[in-house]
Design a protein around this motif. Structure first.
Motif, short mmCIF file in Angstrom:
data_model
loop_
_atom_site.label_atom_id
_atom_site.label_comp_id
_atom_site.label_asym_id
_atom_site.label_seq_id
_atom_site.Cartn_x
_atom_site.Cartn_y
_atom_site.Cartn_z
N ASN A 16 64.53 26.21 -65.14
CA ASN A 16 65.22 26.98 -63.88
C ASN A 16 65.01 28.35 -64.48
OD1 ASN A 16 65.60 24.60 -62.26
ND2 ASN A 16 67.57 24.39 -63.79
N LEU A 17 64.75 29.07 -63.30
CA LEU A 17 64.71 30.83 -63.73
C LEU A 17 66.12 31.26 -63.28
CD1 LEU A 17 61.46 31.80 -62.01
CD2 LEU A 17 61.86 31.02 -64.32
N LEU A 18 66.96 30.70 -62.55
CA LEU A 18 68.36 31.01 -62.12
C LEU A 18 69.24 29.64 -62.24
CD1 LEU A 18 67.64 32.95 -59.01
CD2 LEU A 18 68.85 33.99 -60.69
N PRO A 19 70.57 30.23 -62.70
CA PRO A 19 71.47 28.99 -62.89
C PRO A 19 71.87 28.50 -61.56
CG PRO A 19 72.53 31.21 -63.27
CD PRO A 19 71.23 31.43 -62.94
N ARG A 61 71.62 38.61 -59.62
CA ARG A 61 70.55 39.08 -58.53
C ARG A 61 71.07 40.58 -58.48
NH1 ARG A 61 71.67 34.43 -54.98
NH2 ARG A 61 69.73 33.24 -54.81
N PHE A 62 72.51 40.75 -58.54
CA PHE A 62 72.86 42.32 -58.49
C PHE A 62 72.28 43.10 -59.62
CE2 PHE A 62 75.61 45.52 -60.02
CZ PHE A 62 76.40 46.24 -59.05
N TRP A 63 72.24 42.53 -60.79
CA TRP A 63 71.81 43.47 -61.79
C TRP A 63 70.19 43.56 -61.74
CZ3 TRP A 63 74.54 46.98 -63.62
CH2 TRP A 63 75.78 46.82 -63.99
N ALA A 64 69.55 42.48 -61.31
CA ALA A 64 68.15 42.66 -61.08
C ALA A 64 67.81 43.63 -60.22
CB ALA A 64 67.61 41.18 -60.75
N LYS A 65 68.61 43.82 -59.20
CA LYS A 65 68.51 44.82 -58.28
C LYS A 65 68.76 46.02 -58.67
CE LYS A 65 69.73 45.44 -53.26
NZ LYS A 65 70.39 46.65 -53.00
N PRO A 110 73.96 38.14 -72.32
CA PRO A 110 73.06 38.44 -71.01
C PRO A 110 72.36 37.23 -70.85
CG PRO A 110 72.78 40.10 -72.82
CD PRO A 110 73.82 39.15 -73.42
N PRO A 111 72.21 36.88 -69.60
CA PRO A 111 71.26 35.75 -69.35
C PRO A 111 69.77 35.95 -69.28
CG PRO A 111 72.53 36.26 -67.26
CD PRO A 111 72.98 37.16 -68.43
N PHE A 112 69.21 36.37 -70.21
CA PHE A 112 67.83 36.55 -70.21
C PHE A 112 67.22 35.37 -70.45
CE2 PHE A 112 69.56 41.08 -71.68
CZ PHE A 112 69.29 41.51 -70.43
N PHE A 124 65.07 34.28 -64.74
CA PHE A 124 64.95 35.25 -63.77
C PHE A 124 64.99 36.85 -64.37
CE2 PHE A 124 66.58 37.81 -60.46
CZ PHE A 124 65.65 37.85 -59.16
N LEU A 125 66.16 36.81 -64.90
CA LEU A 125 66.78 38.33 -65.33
C LEU A 125 65.87 38.65 -66.42
CD1 LEU A 125 68.60 40.43 -64.29
CD2 LEU A 125 70.06 39.90 -66.11
N GLY A 126 65.63 37.84 -67.30
CA GLY A 126 64.61 38.21 -68.50
C GLY A 126 63.33 38.47 -68.12
#
Ligand SMILES: N[C@@H](CCC(=O)N[C@@H](CS)C(=O)NCC(=O)O)C(=O)O
Length: 223
Positions: free
Chosen positions: A86-89, A99-103, A150-152, A160-162
């Motif tokens: 899974n890319l997102l939890p 999503r906030f930090w990716a944005k 951090p969830p990389f 996703f964030l990674g």
């Protein structure tokens, strides 16, 4: 117009870190796809018809249906091919924070890198300082929202964030060679070490644009 028979087609361009994101996600999930290299100076009619709003790569076409914008595509891939990794939890609040930090990364840090390329002299020095402040806000946000982790990676697999953060940041050596120092380890030690870990991931390594070719392109862009 119809020329692609494959179920999954990615329109991208070699130097685009945004296209790289989608390649990494498809490879992580083990999804077979056809790749179409776009010339951004002379965009194909197909690209323009698939992404008439932004006219940009990447575009993913799944069974003839186009999806544009790299983060939107990553989420689509994760939801549509829900098999692991899974890319997102699953947790909605964790997802929202990610999503906030990716944005933030896309809207603040990437433009921050580009303002260094576009500036000269004192303006460039200021742009470098500004980027390091933006990165510091990101570092502090990671620590506040995710404690020390951090969830990389999720369950040991790239997330996703990674994927989002690996884009641009993992090509910093090309920026350093072609432009100037954009990422300063002494100023942003946590970010630098995260990027170092991400750069070591085999999928990221094999998806990065060729260093020398990117250096030449960045020099050209700067000129
Ligand atoms: N927000 C978009 C940005 C995509 C983007 O900037 N694509 C660039 C290549 S890296 C592009 O297609 N540029 C051509 C243009 O803007 O005309 C995303 O996340 O996909």
């Amino acid at each position: 117009m119809e020329h692609k028979q494959s179920e999954v087609v990615l329109f991208g361009t070699w130097a685009s870190s945004f296209s790289g994101r989608v390649k990494i996600a498809l490879k992580l999930k083990g999804i077979q796809y056809e790749y179409v290299e776009e010339d951004l100076v002379n965009k194909s009619q197909m690209l323009l018809s698939y992404n008439p709003v932004h006219k940009q790569v990447p575009v993913l076409v799944h069974r003839g249906k186009p999806i544009a914008e790299s983060r939107v595509i990553l989420e689509y891939i994760d939801e549509n091919w829900s098999k692991t990794p899974n890319l997102l939890p699953k947790d909605p609040y964790e997802r929202a924070k990610i999503r906030f930090w990716a944005k933030y990364y896309d809207e603040k840090i990437i433009p921050g890198i580009y303002s260094i390329i576009r500036s000269k002299g004192k303006d460039r020095e200021k742009a470098i300082e500004d980027l390091s402040e933006l990165v510091k806000i990101f570092e502090e946000g990671m620590k506040r929202d995710f404690e020390e982790d951090p969830p990389f990676f999720i369950d040991g697999s790239l997330s996703f964030l990674g994927i989002v953060v690996s884009s641009y940041a993992c090509t910093y050596e090309a920026f350093h060679e072609a432009v100037t120092t954009v990422l300063i380890p002494e100023k942003n030690p946590a970010f630098f070490s995260w990027v170092h870990d991400l750069k070591g991931h085999p999928l990221i390594r094999e998806t990065l644009p060729p260093h020398d070719k990117l250096v030449a392109r960045l020099k050209h862009l700067q000129a």
